[in-house]
Design a protein around this motif. Sequence first.
Motif, PDB file in Angstrom:
ATOM      1  N   VAL A 238      31.518  45.953  39.580  1.00  0.00           N
ATOM      2  CA  VAL A 238      32.982  46.051  39.573  1.00  0.00           C
ATOM      3  C   VAL A 238      33.591  45.814  38.189  1.00  0.00           C
ATOM      4  O   VAL A 238      34.605  46.414  37.840  1.00  0.00           O
ATOM      5  CB  VAL A 238      33.604  45.133  40.644  1.00  0.00           C
ATOM      6  N   MET A 239      32.962  44.984  37.388  1.00  0.00           N
ATOM      7  CA  MET A 239      33.531  44.686  36.076  1.00  0.00           C
ATOM      8  C   MET A 239      33.239  45.779  35.047  1.00  0.00           C
ATOM      9  O   MET A 239      33.756  45.722  33.930  1.00  0.00           O
ATOM     10  CB  MET A 239      33.029  43.328  35.586  1.00  0.00           C
ATOM     11  N   ALA A 240      32.444  46.770  35.416  1.00  0.00           N
ATOM     12  CA  ALA A 240      32.137  47.870  34.496  1.00  0.00           C
ATOM     13  C   ALA A 240      33.318  48.825  34.325  1.00  0.00           C
ATOM     14  O   ALA A 240      33.428  49.503  33.305  1.00  0.00           O
ATOM     15  CB  ALA A 240      30.911  48.639  34.986  1.00  0.00           C
ATOM     16  N   ASP A 241      34.201  48.871  35.306  1.00  0.00           N
ATOM     17  CA  ASP A 241      35.388  49.721  35.225  1.00  0.00           C
ATOM     18  C   ASP A 241      36.543  48.900  34.664  1.00  0.00           C
ATOM     19  O   ASP A 241      36.952  47.910  35.285  1.00  0.00           O
ATOM     20  CB  ASP A 241      35.758  50.259  36.612  1.00  0.00           C
ATOM     21  N   PRO A 242      37.071  49.274  33.499  1.00  0.00           N
ATOM     22  CA  PRO A 242      38.117  48.452  32.866  1.00  0.00           C
ATOM     23  C   PRO A 242      39.342  48.214  33.753  1.00  0.00           C
ATOM     24  O   PRO A 242      39.878  47.099  33.774  1.00  0.00           O
ATOM     25  CB  PRO A 242      38.484  49.241  31.610  1.00  0.00           C
ATOM     26  N   GLY A 243      39.776  49.214  34.479  1.00  0.00           N
ATOM     27  CA  GLY A 243      40.956  49.036  35.335  1.00  0.00           C
ATOM     28  C   GLY A 243      40.711  48.047  36.454  1.00  0.00           C
ATOM     29  O   GLY A 243      41.540  47.169  36.727  1.00  0.00           O
ATOM     30  N   THR A 244      39.556  48.180  37.095  1.00  0.00           N
ATOM     31  CA  THR A 244      39.217  47.253  38.175  1.00  0.00           C
ATOM     32  C   THR A 244      38.940  45.869  37.618  1.00  0.00           C
ATOM     33  O   THR A 244      39.348  44.858  38.208  1.00  0.00           O
ATOM     34  CB  THR A 244      38.005  47.778  38.966  1.00  0.00           C
ATOM     35  N   ALA A 245      38.269  45.811  36.489  1.00  0.00           N
ATOM     36  CA  ALA A 245      37.980  44.513  35.854  1.00  0.00           C
ATOM     37  C   ALA A 245      39.278  43.770  35.557  1.00  0.00           C
ATOM     38  O   ALA A 245      39.369  42.555  35.773  1.00  0.00           O
ATOM     39  CB  ALA A 245      37.166  44.715  34.581  1.00  0.00           C
ATOM     40  N   HIS A 246      40.278  44.496  35.087  1.00  0.00           N
ATOM     41  CA  HIS A 246      41.571  43.877  34.790  1.00  0.00           C
ATOM     42  C   HIS A 246      42.202  43.316  36.076  1.00  0.00           C
ATOM     43  O   HIS A 246      42.731  42.201  36.079  1.00  0.00           O
ATOM     44  CB  HIS A 246      42.496  44.896  34.129  1.00  0.00           C
ATOM     45  N   ARG A 247      42.129  44.086  37.160  1.00  0.00           N
ATOM     46  CA  ARG A 247      42.687  43.620  38.435  1.00  0.00           C
ATOM     47  C   ARG A 247      41.963  42.372  38.924  1.00  0.00           C
ATOM     48  O   ARG A 247      42.593  41.411  39.379  1.00  0.00           O
ATOM     49  CB  ARG A 247      42.598  44.722  39.493  1.00  0.00           C
ATOM     50  N   VAL A 248      40.624  42.392  38.841  1.00  0.00           N
ATOM     51  CA  VAL A 248      39.838  41.233  39.276  1.00  0.00           C
ATOM     52  C   VAL A 248      40.212  40.008  38.445  1.00  0.00           C
ATOM     53  O   VAL A 248      40.455  38.925  38.986  1.00  0.00           O
ATOM     54  CB  VAL A 248      38.322  41.527  39.187  1.00  0.00           C
ATOM     55  N   THR A 249      40.266  40.178  37.141  1.00  0.00           N
ATOM     56  CA  THR A 249      40.595  39.065  36.247  1.00  0.00           C
ATOM     57  C   THR A 249      41.978  38.502  36.552  1.00  0.00           C
ATOM     58  O   THR A 249      42.168  37.277  36.599  1.00  0.00           O
ATOM     59  CB  THR A 249      40.502  39.531  34.778  1.00  0.00           C
ATOM     60  N   ASP A 250      42.957  39.378  36.772  1.00  0.00           N
ATOM     61  CA  ASP A 250      44.303  38.912  37.105  1.00  0.00           C
ATOM     62  C   ASP A 250      44.327  38.136  38.422  1.00  0.00           C
ATOM     63  O   ASP A 250      45.005  37.099  38.532  1.00  0.00           O
ATOM     64  CB  ASP A 250      45.273  40.093  37.191  1.00  0.00           C
TER      65      ASP A 250
END
Length: 114
Positions: free
Chosen positions: A58-70
Motif C-alpha cells: 500500500v505504501m508503494a503508491d504515493p497517493g495511497t501512502a499519503h492517505r494512510v499517513t494522514d
Amino acid sequence: MTEHPDLAGLQRRLAEFAAARDWQPYHTPKNLVSALSVEASELVEIFQWLTPEESARVMADPGTAHRVTDEVADVLAYLLQFCEVLGIDPLAALAAKIDRNEHRFPRPGAGGAP
C-alpha cells in the motif's frame, strides 16, 4: 536527518491548537474516543477490499501512502488528546501492557508454555 518531536511536545501542541480555537469544551473523553474510532475506521477503509498482498504494498503508491499517513496521524492525534484529558501516560501504559503480555504469553518452550 529530521529530529522527531517528543510525545509531551506533541500533546502540548495539540492542546494549544485546541485552546486557540476554544475546542476544549468538546474534547471530552467520550467525544475524543468517538473521534478516535472514526479515524481508525477511515484507516481501515483504505485497506477494506485489498488482498493481503495488495495491503503489504500500500505504501508503494504515493497517493495511497499519503492517505494512510494522514489517517495514522489523525488516529495518533486523537489518542494523544484522549490520554491527555484522562491523565494517561501512553508510553507507560504501553510498557505495562507489554510486560503483562510477556507474562501471559511466554515464549514457546519457556516456563512450561505449550
